[in-house]
Design a protein around this motif. Sequence first.
Motif, PDB file in Angstrom:
ATOM      1  N   ARG A  22       0.839  -1.201   0.000  1.00  0.00           N
ATOM      2  CA  ARG A  22       0.000   0.000   0.000  1.00  0.00           C
ATOM      3  C   ARG A  22       0.879   1.258   0.000  1.00  0.00           C
ATOM      4  O   ARG A  22       0.649   2.201  -0.739  1.00  0.00           O
ATOM      5  CB  ARG A  22      -0.851  -0.039   1.273  1.00  0.00           C
ATOM      6  N   HIS A  25       2.637   1.585  -3.309  1.00  0.00           N
ATOM      7  CA  HIS A  25       1.694   2.008  -4.344  1.00  0.00           C
ATOM      8  C   HIS A  25       1.455   3.521  -4.252  1.00  0.00           C
ATOM      9  O   HIS A  25       1.453   4.228  -5.265  1.00  0.00           O
ATOM     10  CB  HIS A  25       0.378   1.237  -4.170  1.00  0.00           C
ATOM     11  N   THR A  26       1.272   4.018  -3.028  1.00  0.00           N
ATOM     12  CA  THR A  26       1.049   5.461  -2.841  1.00  0.00           C
ATOM     13  C   THR A  26       2.272   6.240  -3.300  1.00  0.00           C
ATOM     14  O   THR A  26       2.161   7.241  -4.013  1.00  0.00           O
ATOM     15  CB  THR A  26       0.754   5.758  -1.353  1.00  0.00           C
ATOM     16  N   SER A  29       2.499   6.184  -7.139  1.00  0.00           N
ATOM     17  CA  SER A  29       1.517   6.971  -7.880  1.00  0.00           C
ATOM     18  C   SER A  29       1.795   8.461  -7.713  1.00  0.00           C
ATOM     19  O   SER A  29       1.650   9.214  -8.670  1.00  0.00           O
ATOM     20  CB  SER A  29       0.085   6.590  -7.548  1.00  0.00           C
ATOM     21  N   ALA A 152      -0.123  11.989   2.456  1.00  0.00           N
ATOM     22  CA  ALA A 152      -0.942  10.956   1.809  1.00  0.00           C
ATOM     23  C   ALA A 152      -0.776   9.620   2.528  1.00  0.00           C
ATOM     24  O   ALA A 152      -1.665   8.768   2.487  1.00  0.00           O
ATOM     25  CB  ALA A 152      -0.545  10.814   0.349  1.00  0.00           C
ATOM     26  N   LEU A 153       0.366   9.451   3.195  1.00  0.00           N
ATOM     27  CA  LEU A 153       0.602   8.215   3.937  1.00  0.00           C
ATOM     28  C   LEU A 153       0.020   8.299   5.342  1.00  0.00           C
ATOM     29  O   LEU A 153       0.227   7.417   6.162  1.00  0.00           O
ATOM     30  CB  LEU A 153       2.103   7.919   3.983  1.00  0.00           C
ATOM     31  N   LEU A 318      -1.738   3.817   8.070  1.00  0.00           N
ATOM     32  CA  LEU A 318      -1.972   3.112   6.808  1.00  0.00           C
ATOM     33  C   LEU A 318      -2.072   1.601   7.045  1.00  0.00           C
ATOM     34  O   LEU A 318      -1.170   0.993   7.588  1.00  0.00           O
ATOM     35  CB  LEU A 318      -0.773   3.392   5.898  1.00  0.00           C
ATOM     36  N   VAL A 437      -5.243   8.574   0.448  1.00  0.00           N
ATOM     37  CA  VAL A 437      -4.511   7.510  -0.241  1.00  0.00           C
ATOM     38  C   VAL A 437      -5.286   7.107  -1.492  1.00  0.00           C
ATOM     39  O   VAL A 437      -6.478   6.845  -1.410  1.00  0.00           O
ATOM     40  CB  VAL A 437      -4.329   6.292   0.689  1.00  0.00           C
ATOM     41  N   PRO A 438      -4.596   7.116  -2.664  1.00  0.00           N
ATOM     42  CA  PRO A 438      -5.336   6.770  -3.879  1.00  0.00           C
ATOM     43  C   PRO A 438      -5.785   5.332  -3.879  1.00  0.00           C
ATOM     44  O   PRO A 438      -5.146   4.505  -3.262  1.00  0.00           O
ATOM     45  CB  PRO A 438      -4.326   7.003  -4.989  1.00  0.00           C
TER      46      PRO A 438
END
Length: 438
Positions: A22, A25-26, A29, A152-153, A318, A437-438
């Motif tokens: 995860r 991935h964040t 991206s 974002a994390l 997360l 988080v996307p």
Amino acid sequence: MVVRAVRGMKDILPDEAARWQRLEHTFRSIVERAGYGEVRTPHLESTELFVREIGADTDVVAKEMYSFSRHDDELTVRPEGTAGAARAYVQNNLAQLEPVTRWYYLGPMFRAERPAKGRFRQFHQAGCEIYGDAGPACDAELIAMCTELVMALGVRDFVVHVNSIGSAGTRARYRDALRDYFSPLAGSLSDDSQRRLVTNPLRILDSKDPRDQEASRGAPSVSALLDEDDAAHLAKLRGYLEDLGVPYVFDPRLVRGLDYYTRTLFELKITSGELGAQDALLGGGRYDEMIQHLGNKKPVPAIGFAMGLERILAVTPLGAPRAGPDCFFAPLVESAVGRSLVLAKSLREHGVSCELDGRGQSVKAMLRRANAMKARLVAIVGQEELERGEVTVKDLDRHEQVRVPFADLFDAVRARLAVPRSSSELSRDELRVPASVP
Ligand code: HAM
């Protein structure tokens, strides 16, 4: 005797690996959206690369490298990613191919440090490097991306520290100023720092020895020595950070532990105390001299950062519990195992994740296992189903079951998987993930 993992090196088991994926991935991206492409360089490099670029008097090179000789080569397992990426940039002639190059990397790094909370001997970094842009806008954009990344994390309690160490001339003047300051205090310094006083007094400032830290308290800061261009670069960087609304503190004592830096230095530190002394989540800076130093014909300015993934994972909420299979196959008699294998294979070919337990357990034990692994459906093939060419599909979320012919299994499974999991299940999983988080 049981053989154990090497001290300071950890196994990452599947449930924990789901959180890593995860995070990765964040990271990917966000940095790909900003134009960075992934570079994968070898984990082993010539020892000389690190000695020359990181600096022989740094703790990393002097004390922490895993180095060995093999045949005629002196090799080191990489302690960081910047020097290897720069070597690859020069070796692959990137300067001839494009004016600005943006690379990112993810992977393990190795330093024989004393293990502590947040400090490992094998740890993982995610980093970015930009080659070919000397301007302060580039520094500001990179620092802003770092804050976006940690936000974002799901990390909130952090402070961005920014400083400038100046270009080569400034650093030479700063070295002299530090030598003048520390010389009368030489007797109170650690043995290492008495040596550093001669070779590289700047490194006394990031010594972890309490005697050196005490002596460093009154040390001059580099700010007063910055030349006009360095000062202008720093002023513009600070202006852009303000334009971007990135909160930061100007920290004239930030020097960072690697010799290759010029001008901009920055670090994101966690303020919640969760990581004790290992409070740096990520660090980076400019290194405008390295590319030419590595043999490139022309100088190419560069800047980058690396983030410690173990440290991020220690402080982020997360979470991504490993998803259970879509369908758990429970053959109840041995003669049903072959048919179940075939059905499961065919569902997987259609994109349905399946696990099969062919150990000959009771239906109760199988259902318990399917529930524990959070399977969505259970496909039961017992003696009766086998004789009729059917399979019982049990929906564990909705507490329903149907019996369908083998040939209709995919349609039955698809129809059930199209229905979202019950809302309590969804919200439980989603709650662990920050909204950004996307
Ligand atoms: P660094 O400050 O040595 O910089 O490492 C970057 C980050 O890696 C640290 O802020 C920390 O989060 C993590 N880290 C370092 N050592 C350990 C350890 N023993 N255990 C766990 N985490 C650790 C660099 O490595 C530079 N290459 C960064 C850079 C890229 N500068 C320019 N470009």
